[in-house]
Every structure is written in structure tokens, then in C-alpha cells.
Design a protein around this motif. Structure first.
Motif, mmCIF file in Angstrom:
data_model
loop_
_atom_site.group_PDB
_atom_site.id
_atom_site.type_symbol
_atom_site.label_atom_id
_atom_site.label_comp_id
_atom_site.label_asym_id
_atom_site.label_seq_id
_atom_site.Cartn_x
_atom_site.Cartn_y
_atom_site.Cartn_z
ATOM 1 N N ALA A 320 0.843 -1.210 0.000
ATOM 2 C CA ALA A 320 0.000 0.000 0.000
ATOM 3 C C ALA A 320 0.869 1.248 0.000
ATOM 4 O O ALA A 320 0.642 2.193 0.743
ATOM 5 N N ARG A 321 1.889 1.250 -0.861
ATOM 6 C CA ARG A 321 2.838 2.360 -0.903
ATOM 7 C C ARG A 321 2.505 3.321 -2.036
ATOM 8 O O ARG A 321 2.015 2.922 -3.083
ATOM 9 N N MET A 322 2.821 4.578 -1.793
ATOM 10 C CA MET A 322 2.706 5.602 -2.839
ATOM 11 C C MET A 322 1.334 5.574 -3.504
ATOM 12 O O MET A 322 1.194 5.494 -4.714
ATOM 13 N N ASN A 323 0.293 5.597 -2.679
ATOM 14 C CA ASN A 323 -1.097 5.669 -3.138
ATOM 15 C C ASN A 323 -1.614 4.379 -3.763
ATOM 16 O O ASN A 323 -2.717 4.345 -4.297
ATOM 17 N N ALA A 324 -0.823 3.298 -3.715
ATOM 18 C CA ALA A 324 -1.299 2.013 -4.223
ATOM 19 C C ALA A 324 -2.032 1.271 -3.108
ATOM 20 O O ALA A 324 -1.854 1.547 -1.928
ATOM 21 N N ASN A 325 -2.882 0.327 -3.492
ATOM 22 C CA ASN A 325 -3.580 -0.487 -2.511
ATOM 23 C C ASN A 325 -2.738 -1.700 -2.141
ATOM 24 O O ASN A 325 -1.879 -2.142 -2.901
ATOM 25 N N GLY A 326 -3.002 -2.251 -0.963
ATOM 26 C CA GLY A 326 -2.277 -3.430 -0.525
ATOM 27 C C GLY A 326 -3.068 -4.186 0.523
ATOM 28 O O GLY A 326 -4.070 -3.694 1.053
ATOM 29 N N VAL A 327 -2.609 -5.400 0.822
ATOM 30 C CA VAL A 327 -3.279 -6.261 1.794
ATOM 31 C C VAL A 327 -2.256 -6.726 2.821
ATOM 32 O O VAL A 327 -1.130 -7.092 2.466
ATOM 33 N N ALA A 328 -2.637 -6.704 4.091
ATOM 34 C CA ALA A 328 -1.802 -7.259 5.160
ATOM 35 C C ALA A 328 -2.637 -8.268 5.937
ATOM 36 O O ALA A 328 -3.738 -7.954 6.397
ATOM 37 N N ILE A 329 -2.115 -9.486 6.057
ATOM 38 C CA ILE A 329 -2.850 -10.583 6.686
ATOM 39 C C ILE A 329 -2.072 -11.090 7.894
ATOM 40 O O ILE A 329 -0.868 -11.336 7.820
ATOM 41 N N CYS A 330 -2.779 -11.252 8.997
ATOM 42 C CA CYS A 330 -2.186 -11.786 10.224
ATOM 43 C C CYS A 330 -2.728 -13.198 10.448
ATOM 44 O O CYS A 330 -3.944 -13.387 10.521
ATOM 45 N N ILE A 331 -1.836 -14.171 10.524
ATOM 46 C CA ILE A 331 -2.263 -15.553 10.743
ATOM 47 C C ILE A 331 -2.271 -15.845 12.243
ATOM 48 O O ILE A 331 -1.274 -15.616 12.937
ATOM 49 N N LYS A 332 -3.396 -16.362 12.728
ATOM 50 C CA LYS A 332 -3.538 -16.655 14.157
ATOM 51 C C LYS A 332 -3.687 -18.149 14.378
ATOM 52 O O LYS A 332 -4.649 -18.772 13.922
ATOM 53 N N GLY A 333 -2.705 -18.735 15.055
ATOM 54 C CA GLY A 333 -2.793 -20.132 15.438
ATOM 55 C C GLY A 333 -3.729 -20.322 16.620
ATOM 56 O O GLY A 333 -4.139 -19.353 17.272
ATOM 57 N N LYS A 334 -4.060 -21.568 16.912
ATOM 58 C CA LYS A 334 -5.035 -21.856 17.976
ATOM 59 C C LYS A 334 -4.617 -21.272 19.324
ATOM 60 O O LYS A 334 -5.456 -20.799 20.086
ATOM 61 N N ASN A 335 -3.340 -21.311 19.616
ATOM 62 C CA ASN A 335 -2.862 -20.870 20.929
ATOM 63 C C ASN A 335 -2.178 -19.507 20.906
ATOM 64 O O ASN A 335 -1.581 -19.094 21.901
ATOM 65 N N ASP A 336 -2.256 -18.830 19.772
ATOM 66 C CA ASP A 336 -1.601 -17.524 19.665
ATOM 67 C C ASP A 336 -2.392 -16.452 20.405
ATOM 68 O O ASP A 336 -3.630 -16.433 20.362
ATOM 69 N N ARG A 337 -1.668 -15.568 21.053
ATOM 70 C CA ARG A 337 -2.292 -14.441 21.740
ATOM 71 C C ARG A 337 -2.280 -13.227 20.819
ATOM 72 O O ARG A 337 -1.265 -12.923 20.191
ATOM 73 N N ILE A 338 -3.410 -12.551 20.737
ATOM 74 C CA ILE A 338 -3.496 -11.356 19.895
ATOM 75 C C ILE A 338 -2.877 -10.176 20.644
ATOM 76 O O ILE A 338 -3.286 -9.865 21.764
ATOM 77 N N PRO A 339 -1.892 -9.509 20.047
ATOM 78 C CA PRO A 339 -1.296 -8.338 20.712
ATOM 79 C C PRO A 339 -2.334 -7.242 20.924
ATOM 80 O O PRO A 339 -3.311 -7.129 20.170
ATOM 81 N N GLU A 340 -2.117 -6.442 21.935
ATOM 82 C CA GLU A 340 -3.054 -5.374 22.269
ATOM 83 C C GLU A 340 -3.280 -4.441 21.083
ATOM 84 O O GLU A 340 -4.400 -3.993 20.824
ATOM 85 N N TYR A 341 -2.200 -4.157 20.336
ATOM 86 C CA TYR A 341 -2.306 -3.206 19.230
ATOM 87 C C TYR A 341 -3.113 -3.753 18.047
ATOM 88 O O TYR A 341 -3.470 -3.008 17.140
ATOM 89 N N ALA A 342 -3.402 -5.068 18.060
ATOM 90 C CA ALA A 342 -4.074 -5.680 16.904
ATOM 91 C C ALA A 342 -5.465 -6.206 17.232
ATOM 92 O O ALA A 342 -6.061 -6.925 16.430
ATOM 93 N N LYS A 343 -6.006 -5.843 18.385
ATOM 94 C CA LYS A 343 -7.281 -6.420 18.814
ATOM 95 C C LYS A 343 -8.484 -5.885 18.048
ATOM 96 O O LYS A 343 -9.555 -6.490 18.064
ATOM 97 N N ASP A 344 -8.329 -4.763 17.386
ATOM 98 C CA ASP A 344 -9.459 -4.195 16.643
ATOM 99 C C ASP A 344 -9.474 -4.611 15.173
ATOM 100 O O ASP A 344 -10.324 -4.158 14.402
ATOM 101 N N ILE A 345 -8.550 -5.471 14.790
ATOM 102 C CA ILE A 345 -8.476 -5.896 13.394
ATOM 103 C C ILE A 345 -9.543 -6.959 13.125
ATOM 104 O O ILE A 345 -9.719 -7.895 13.911
ATOM 105 N N LYS A 346 -10.232 -6.823 12.004
ATOM 106 C CA LYS A 346 -11.310 -7.750 11.663
ATOM 107 C C LYS A 346 -10.753 -9.117 11.272
ATOM 108 O O LYS A 346 -9.579 -9.265 10.906
ATOM 109 N N THR A 347 -11.610 -10.132 11.341
ATOM 110 C CA THR A 347 -11.249 -11.497 10.943
ATOM 111 C C THR A 347 -11.964 -11.847 9.642
ATOM 112 O O THR A 347 -13.109 -11.451 9.422
ATOM 113 N N LYS A 348 -11.268 -12.585 8.802
ATOM 114 C CA LYS A 348 -11.834 -12.935 7.499
ATOM 115 C C LYS A 348 -11.628 -14.419 7.236
ATOM 116 O O LYS A 348 -10.575 -14.983 7.544
ATOM 117 N N LYS A 349 -12.645 -15.064 6.684
ATOM 118 C CA LYS A 349 -12.530 -16.473 6.307
ATOM 119 C C LYS A 349 -12.026 -16.566 4.869
ATOM 120 O O LYS A 349 -12.389 -15.764 4.020
#
Length: 435
Positions: A320-349
Motif C-alpha cells: 500500500a505504498r505511494m497511493n497504491a492499494n495493498g493487503v496485510a494478513i495476520c495468521i492466528k494459530g489456535k494458541n496464539d495471543r493477539i497483541p493489544e495493538y491488533a485487537k481491533d483488526i477484523k477477521t476474514k474467512k
């Protein structure tokens, strides 16, 4: 000294740039009209060009000594800036010095004094101690990503370098974060500050993907969503990266690796293959999150979430540089803890994709480079006239000091190696091989 390019319009035309962006325009004016400037701007916004253009205006073509010193935190950034200056075609000599390469080789290069010197603080300080750099004519100092240099422990060397520069007229600092204050040894009085650290949330599509069983299986499913697009998979540790790389190899998924423990030549080749699309996937640690210029990155995958929000921001800044669009995906394992800074990020199937296609490009290594007076035009001409390739079958060409790299259509790579090895480019008999 051959000044083949003399003004900004010609430089931009040569680099294929229609116009400066807003940050670059304002930085140009700020640096031109102020002796001290602090540029705060996100990764990938074009800071390198922003500080180079106004400094080129200040160079004295009759002065054969070093006039500009640029300090950078990493060897990759030093190499990148060196290449940008060469691509600008100004005719001014530039050299890059950094750890991981021969100091004696750099000693020989510095005997032919560069107008612009770029390097990591440790290596620059070492050359200064050995009397290999003339300091009296250095009137312009740039410390690019000064916060990163402080973070990785270069404060002592930077302080030593700055204190040795007695003829400075202009000091420029850049950063992609608010993390570090300008250190006292810079002796800023009232710097002109440009602050462009405003995130464009509209350009970045950011979401979580849950891994119900195995994160590696989920990773492959995520990669399948992007087909032949280019992206970076970020891991926190080398050991994790090794495991992911082994799994991708097992699944016959092409990728390049990039991490701190690699030999410098291997790191450079990974970036070259990623830039020219011979490899569409770069598996990396946070070494790749800032300070390297790789345009056209469509997506980022956080295989592991960084511990600090700052690194999360830098990783996402690769897309998403220089006015271009981009995608960032966070993979969450079963036992992974979500960092405080990322708790408002939506989940997608996501659903299973149709596999990951092989790249249509192959990188070839040519055993001749700048020191042999070989140009991109020479290589393209040989490949088309003697190799019978058309222009669409030749991709990105990168010229190094003693070699060159060329992306060619995958189906023609073996034929080119066989047909053109032992041909001459200029006066150099060359060898060509796949990497």
C-alpha cells in the motif's frame, strides 16, 4: 566528470518518474532553503529521492573531493542509495561502504575519491580512522533512518563521524517513526521539520485469518488467494523462517529467503530475484521491514506477529505504498495471543485456492559489469540480436561492479545460457548461468 544529466526534469525522465509526490516536493524546498531539516515520512514514500535532488543542486562540479556523506543503518540501504544515484545518471561518482565486504577493496575504491559517499556508520568510521576519507570538503550530511542506526547500536560511531566533520553546511535527518529524538551530538539548532507520518488506512486492507489446525497449511491457503502476485511473509525468528521455508519447498512453492544470518551475496541475490519477479514470494525477518526499496508488493503476511506495534507498522508499510492499494494478513494459530495493538483488526474467512503458479521469469547471472564498461543496452542488444529474444522476453536488468543480473522468459533461459556463454560484451568474454 561527465554531467550527462543536469537538471531535475532530465533526472526524473531518465528514471521514468512523471513528477515528484507531495512529500518530495516539500522536502526539496525544505532542504534547499534550510541548513537543518528533519524529514519524517513512512517507509516507501520516496525519501531517498527527496534528499538527493536538492543536494545534487549544491554540488560543485569543479571539486573532486567528497562533498556529501550519507549514513545508513544497513548495507541493503547503502547499496540501494548507490544504485539510485547511478540510475539518476548525474555523472557524479558514488561509492557505498559497509560491513560484510572487503575493506581492502573499499580502500582501492576510495583512492578514486567519490563525490557522494554512502555507508554504514561502523564502516565509515573505520575508514575515517584509517585516513581514507577526505573530510574537509564534506559540506552535506544525511543520516537516513537515524532512529534505526541508534536502535542497532551505532550511536558511538555516528557521534565520532559527526564530530570529525568541521565543514558541514547542511544536515538532514530522516526517519519513518517518532520513536527516537534527535540526538544531541547532531547539534540541531532549529531544524525545519516535515511530518508525513500519517497512515492512509483506506489503502491497506488489514485482517486476521484463523488457522484452525496448522498455521503452515493456512499459510499456503492464504498464498493461493494471491496467485502470481508479489508478497512478503514475515517471521520473527530465523528458526521459524527455516521451518516455513522447508515446508514451502516440500510443497514445491517457489520463494526467496532474506534474513540477517545470510551471506551478503545471497541476500542481494534474493532481493534481485524478488525485484525482477523471478521469485514472487519473499520469506523474511524484520530485516526486510524497512530500508529496502522493493516496489509493487501486493500483500504482506504476518506468519508471526511482532512484539512491538512499531515493527507491525513497518512491515505493513512494505505494501500500500505511494497511493497504491495493498493487503496485510495476520495468521492466528489456535494458541496464539493477539497483541493489544491488533485487537481491533477484523477477521476474514478464506477458501482453498487453485494452487500457486510458477514464475514466468528466470534470473541469469552474467560475469561482467560496470568495471567492464557493460551497460544495460549492451546486454539487451546481445540478448535480442544473438539470443533472438524480443523485448517482452527480457525483464529487469541490474548492473553491479563485476557482474550483472537479467530476468528472461523462463522458457528461454537454458537456451540463452548455452547460446551466449563465451560471447563478448565490449571486450569481456562473458559466462551466463541461472541462479
Amino acid at each position: 566528470m561527465n554531467k550527462s544529466i543536469k537538471n531535475q526534469e532530465q533526472i526524473l525522465r531518465k528514471m521514468g518518474i512523471d513528477a515528484l509526490n507531495s512529500m518530495q516536493e516539500k522536502a526539496y524546498m525544505a532542504i534547499s532553503n534550510n541548513t537543518e531539516a528533519l524529514i519524517l515520512s513512512p517507509t516507501g514514500s520516496g525519501k531517498t529521492l527527496a534528499f538527493l535532488l536538492p543536494l545534487l543542486d549544491r554540488l560543485d562540479s569543479n571539486n573532486n573531493e567528497t562533498q556529501v556523506l550519507i549514513l545508513v543503518p544497513t548495507r541493503e540501504l547503502a547499496i540501494q542509495i548507490e544504485q539510485v544515484v547511478r540510475d539518476m545518471g548525474t555523472g557524479y561518482k558514488i561509492n557505498a561502504v559497509y560491513g560484510g565486504r572487503s575493506g581492502s577493496k573499499e580502500k582501492i575504491e576510495l583512492m578514486h575519491t567519490p563525490t557522494i559517499l554512502v555507508g554504514t556508520p561502523g564502516r565509515v568510521a573505520d575508514h575515517i580512522r584509517r585516513g581514507r576519507i577526505t573530510l574537509n570538503s564534506i559540506k552535506n550530511l544525511v543520516i537516513d533512518e537515524f532512529d534505526k542506526s541508534l536502535e542497532i547500536g551505532f550511536e558511538k560511531e555516528m557521534k565520532e563521524i559527526v564530530s570529525a566533520l568541521n565543514s558541514l553546511e547542511r544536515k538532514i535527518l530522516t526517519s519513518a517513526t517518532y520513536k527516537e529524538k534527535v540526538p544531541e551530538f547532531i547539534k540541531f539548532n532549529k531544524p525545519f521539520t516535515l511530518d508525513f507520518l500519517v497512515e492512509d488506512s483506506k489503502a491497506l486492507d488489514l485482517y486476521w485469518v484463523n488457522a484452525p489446525k496448522n498455521t503452515l497449511i493456512t499459510l499456503v491457503h492464504v498464498l493461493e488467494q494471491f496467485g502470481n502476485k508479489s508478497g512478503i511473509i514475515f517471521c520473527n525468528f530465523k528458526d521459524t523462517l527455516y521451518g516455513v521455508s522447508a515446508y514451502l519447498n516440500e510443497k514445491d512453492i517457489e520463494h526467496a529467503n532474506f534474513y540477517g544470518g545470510m551471506e551478503q551475496i545471497d541476500r542481494e541475490r534474493s532481493l534481485i530475484q524478488f525485484r525482477n519477479y523471478s521469485q514472487r514470494i519473499l520469506l523474511a525477518t524484520d530485516l526486510a521491514s524497512r530500508g529496502i526499496d522493493i516496489p509493487g508488493i501486493d500483500y504482506i503476511i504476518h506468519y508471526e506477529m511482532p512484539t512491538r506495534q512499531e515493527e507491525f507498522t513497518h512491515r505493513n508499510g512494505r505494501t500500500a505504498r505511494m497511493n497504491a492499494n495493498g493487503v496485510a494478513i495476520c495468521i492466528k494459530g489456535k494458541n496464539d495471543r493477539i497483541p493489544e495493538y491488533a485487537k481491533d483488526i477484523k477477521t476474514k474467512k478464506i477458501t482453498n485456492g487453485n494452487g500457486i503458479p510458477k514464475s514466468e521469469w528466470q534470473t541469469l547471472l552474467i560475469s561482467g559489469g560496470r568495471r567492464d564498461k557493460i551497460s544495460k543496452g549492451d546486454i539487451a542488444g546481445l540478448f535480442m540480436k544473438k539470443g533472438n529474444l524480443n523485448s517482452k522476453e527480457i525483464g529487469l536488468i541490474e548492473i553491479k561492479s563485476d557482474c550483472a543480473f537479467v530476468a528472461v522468459c523462463n522458457s528461454k533461459a537454458d537456451e540463452i545460457c548455452q547460446k551466449l556463454t563465451n560471447h563478448r560484451l565490449k571486450k569481456k568474454k562473458i559466462r551466463i548461468q541461472k541462479i
